[in-house]
Design a protein around this motif. Structure first.
Motif, PDB file in Angstrom:
ATOM      1  N   ALA A 151     -24.354  -7.222   0.673  1.00  0.00           N
ATOM      2  CA  ALA A 151     -25.696  -6.703   0.413  1.00  0.00           C
ATOM      3  C   ALA A 151     -26.748  -7.758   0.746  1.00  0.00           C
ATOM      4  O   ALA A 151     -27.768  -7.461   1.359  1.00  0.00           O
ATOM      5  CB  ALA A 151     -25.814  -6.277  -1.046  1.00  0.00           C
ATOM      6  N   LEU A 152     -26.478  -9.007   0.343  1.00  0.00           N
ATOM      7  CA  LEU A 152     -27.435 -10.080   0.605  1.00  0.00           C
ATOM      8  C   LEU A 152     -27.563 -10.334   2.101  1.00  0.00           C
ATOM      9  O   LEU A 152     -28.645 -10.491   2.636  1.00  0.00           O
ATOM     10  CB  LEU A 152     -26.988 -11.379  -0.084  1.00  0.00           C
ATOM     11  N   TRP A 153     -26.408 -10.357   2.768  1.00  0.00           N
ATOM     12  CA  TRP A 153     -26.419 -10.628   4.207  1.00  0.00           C
ATOM     13  C   TRP A 153     -27.194  -9.547   4.955  1.00  0.00           C
ATOM     14  O   TRP A 153     -28.032  -9.823   5.794  1.00  0.00           O
ATOM     15  CB  TRP A 153     -24.991 -10.757   4.742  1.00  0.00           C
ATOM     16  N   ASP A 154     -26.930  -8.265   4.584  1.00  0.00           N
ATOM     17  CA  ASP A 154     -27.633  -7.156   5.241  1.00  0.00           C
ATOM     18  C   ASP A 154     -29.130  -7.279   5.039  1.00  0.00           C
ATOM     19  O   ASP A 154     -29.915  -6.995   5.927  1.00  0.00           O
ATOM     20  CB  ASP A 154     -27.154  -5.807   4.684  1.00  0.00           C
ATOM     21  N   GLY A 155     -29.521  -7.705   3.817  1.00  0.00           N
ATOM     22  CA  GLY A 155     -30.936  -7.798   3.496  1.00  0.00           C
ATOM     23  C   GLY A 155     -31.596  -9.000   4.145  1.00  0.00           C
ATOM     24  O   GLY A 155     -32.771  -8.963   4.485  1.00  0.00           O
ATOM     25  N   LEU A 156     -30.839 -10.096   4.304  1.00  0.00           N
ATOM     26  CA  LEU A 156     -31.445 -11.355   4.752  1.00  0.00           C
ATOM     27  C   LEU A 156     -31.248 -11.648   6.235  1.00  0.00           C
ATOM     28  O   LEU A 156     -31.950 -12.470   6.801  1.00  0.00           O
ATOM     29  CB  LEU A 156     -30.883 -12.520   3.938  1.00  0.00           C
ATOM     30  N   ALA A 157     -30.265 -10.982   6.859  1.00  0.00           N
ATOM     31  CA  ALA A 157     -30.009 -11.243   8.277  1.00  0.00           C
ATOM     32  C   ALA A 157     -31.294 -10.984   9.051  1.00  0.00           C
ATOM     33  O   ALA A 157     -31.911  -9.938   8.885  1.00  0.00           O
ATOM     34  CB  ALA A 157     -28.904 -10.326   8.781  1.00  0.00           C
ATOM     35  N   PRO A 158     -31.731 -11.929   9.884  1.00  0.00           N
ATOM     36  CA  PRO A 158     -33.003 -11.737  10.582  1.00  0.00           C
ATOM     37  C   PRO A 158     -32.931 -10.570  11.556  1.00  0.00           C
ATOM     38  O   PRO A 158     -31.976 -10.458  12.321  1.00  0.00           O
ATOM     39  CB  PRO A 158     -33.226 -13.060  11.307  1.00  0.00           C
ATOM     40  N   GLN A 159     -33.920  -9.672  11.475  1.00  0.00           N
ATOM     41  CA  GLN A 159     -34.001  -8.550  12.395  1.00  0.00           C
ATOM     42  C   GLN A 159     -34.767  -9.019  13.624  1.00  0.00           C
ATOM     43  O   GLN A 159     -35.719  -9.777  13.507  1.00  0.00           O
ATOM     44  CB  GLN A 159     -34.769  -7.389  11.743  1.00  0.00           C
ATOM     45  N   LEU A 180     -36.020  -4.860  19.210  1.00  0.00           N
ATOM     46  CA  LEU A 180     -35.259  -4.426  20.383  1.00  0.00           C
ATOM     47  C   LEU A 180     -36.086  -4.515  21.666  1.00  0.00           C
ATOM     48  O   LEU A 180     -35.551  -4.705  22.746  1.00  0.00           O
ATOM     49  CB  LEU A 180     -34.822  -2.972  20.151  1.00  0.00           C
ATOM     50  N   VAL A 181     -37.416  -4.388  21.538  1.00  0.00           N
ATOM     51  CA  VAL A 181     -38.279  -4.380  22.728  1.00  0.00           C
ATOM     52  C   VAL A 181     -38.818  -5.771  23.054  1.00  0.00           C
ATOM     53  O   VAL A 181     -38.618  -6.276  24.154  1.00  0.00           O
ATOM     54  CB  VAL A 181     -39.444  -3.372  22.558  1.00  0.00           C
ATOM     55  N   CYS A 182     -39.485  -6.419  22.091  1.00  0.00           N
ATOM     56  CA  CYS A 182     -40.159  -7.692  22.405  1.00  0.00           C
ATOM     57  C   CYS A 182     -39.303  -8.909  22.054  1.00  0.00           C
ATOM     58  O   CYS A 182     -39.628 -10.028  22.462  1.00  0.00           O
ATOM     59  CB  CYS A 182     -41.518  -7.770  21.708  1.00  0.00           C
ATOM     60  N   GLY A 183     -38.221  -8.700  21.285  1.00  0.00           N
ATOM     61  CA  GLY A 183     -37.315  -9.798  20.971  1.00  0.00           C
ATOM     62  C   GLY A 183     -37.776 -10.716  19.852  1.00  0.00           C
ATOM     63  O   GLY A 183     -37.053 -11.634  19.473  1.00  0.00           O
ATOM     64  N   ALA A 184     -38.968 -10.461  19.305  1.00  0.00           N
ATOM     65  CA  ALA A 184     -39.470 -11.313  18.218  1.00  0.00           C
ATOM     66  C   ALA A 184     -38.738 -10.997  16.924  1.00  0.00           C
ATOM     67  O   ALA A 184     -38.311  -9.855  16.703  1.00  0.00           O
ATOM     68  CB  ALA A 184     -40.965 -11.108  18.046  1.00  0.00           C
ATOM     69  N   PHE A 185     -38.560 -11.993  16.069  1.00  0.00           N
ATOM     70  CA  PHE A 185     -37.911 -11.794  14.781  1.00  0.00           C
ATOM     71  C   PHE A 185     -38.876 -11.106  13.815  1.00  0.00           C
ATOM     72  O   PHE A 185     -40.085 -11.182  13.977  1.00  0.00           O
ATOM     73  CB  PHE A 185     -37.473 -13.138  14.207  1.00  0.00           C
ATOM     74  N   GLY A 186     -38.316 -10.428  12.826  1.00  0.00           N
ATOM     75  CA  GLY A 186     -39.153  -9.854  11.769  1.00  0.00           C
ATOM     76  C   GLY A 186     -39.034  -8.351  11.628  1.00  0.00           C
ATOM     77  O   GLY A 186     -39.340  -7.796  10.587  1.00  0.00           O
ATOM     78  N   ALA A 187     -38.581  -7.652  12.681  1.00  0.00           N
ATOM     79  CA  ALA A 187     -38.415  -6.200  12.590  1.00  0.00           C
ATOM     80  C   ALA A 187     -37.379  -5.758  13.606  1.00  0.00           C
ATOM     81  O   ALA A 187     -37.219  -6.403  14.648  1.00  0.00           O
ATOM     82  CB  ALA A 187     -39.739  -5.498  12.871  1.00  0.00           C
TER      83      ALA A 187
END
Ligand SMILES: [Zn+2]
Ligand SMILES: [Zn+2]
Length: 240
Positions: A22-30, A33-40
């Motif tokens: 649960a922690l990993w799923d929540g904390l793994a950096p997103q 898909l388009v711009c490659g920036a982290f956060g979403a």
């Protein structure tokens, strides 16, 4: 007495594993898909880079059409689908296809929120939508995947439109994956595969991808039989 207590002892090993997941799923950096920036997983603004379903299209089934008579294609003039109209913001290609496939098979359910918002924005103003329903997975497939991608899309669509989400549809039987079938077999594969609980008014039916529209057609028939006044159909992408 002792054995009873021992039996009731919590399984800490399993609890720790569940917590770690649960922690990993929540904390793994997103990563977008388009711009490659982290956060979403996908920025709402970046959905504008997905391939748009443009050009001349049939008002009813959303198929690209060179010749339209009163807005509809020859096929819809002959045998219109059960739904009043279909819209998809994107065609099933490039990053739109990648997003749908990742959400479906790679567990990246965080993509479904922004895709749902983009789909909701493709809903024409004239549609009288009073509730949002979705094409459900069969129980077995839903349990394997852990979530129902069309249900998560529909949740985002309903929130964006400000109308209630209604889980009124269910599959009456499992069906073969549509992707492997030709148009005629697709139709036969899904005929009578859905049932709906009592529903009324204008219902917006949501799915992830549509090709021939036969799944949306079969599900729309079930909604109309259950009392829906009108069914509008919405998907993220259309396979032209
Ligand atoms: Zn982005
Ligand atoms: Zn048409």
């Amino acid at each position: 007495m002792w054995s009873k207590v021992a039996h009731a002892r919590p399984d800490w090993g399993r609890a720790r594993a569940a917590l770690r997941t649960a922690l990993w799923d929540g904390l793994a950096p997103q990563r977008c898909l388009v711009c490659g920036a982290f956060g979403a997983a996908l920025h709402e603004a970046c959905t504008s880079a997905l391939p748009a379903a443009g050009g001349r299209r049939c008002d009813r089934c959303w198929a690209p059409a060179v010749r339209l008579e009163a807005g509809t294609c020859a096929r819809c003039a002959l045998a219109p689908p059960a739904f009043a109209a279909l819209r998809t913001p994107f065609v099933y290609a490039g990053a739109a296809r990648a997003a749908v496939l990742e959400a479906k098979f790679a567990g990246r359910s965080a993509l479904l929120g922004p895709l749902g918002v983009a789909a909701a924005r493709a809903v024409p103003r004239g549609w009288a939508v009073e509730a949002v329903a979705w094409v459900p997975l069969h129980g077995r497939r839903r349990r394997t995947r852990g979530y129902d991608q069309a249900g998560l899309l529909a949740r985002a669509v309903a929130a964006e439109l400000g109308v209630p989400l209604v889980g009124v549809l269910r599959r009456t039987r499992g069906t073969a994956p549509q992707a492997r079938l030709d148009a005629e077999r697709r139709r036969a594969n899904v005929v009578g595969a859905f049932a709906a609980e009592r529903v009324g008014g204008g219902v917006l039916l949501v799915d992830d991808v549509t090709t021939t529209g036969s799944t949306l057609d079969a599900a729309a028939r079930a909604l109309l039989a259950a009392g829906a006044a009108q069914v509008f159909a919405l998907a993220v992408a259309r396979e032209d």
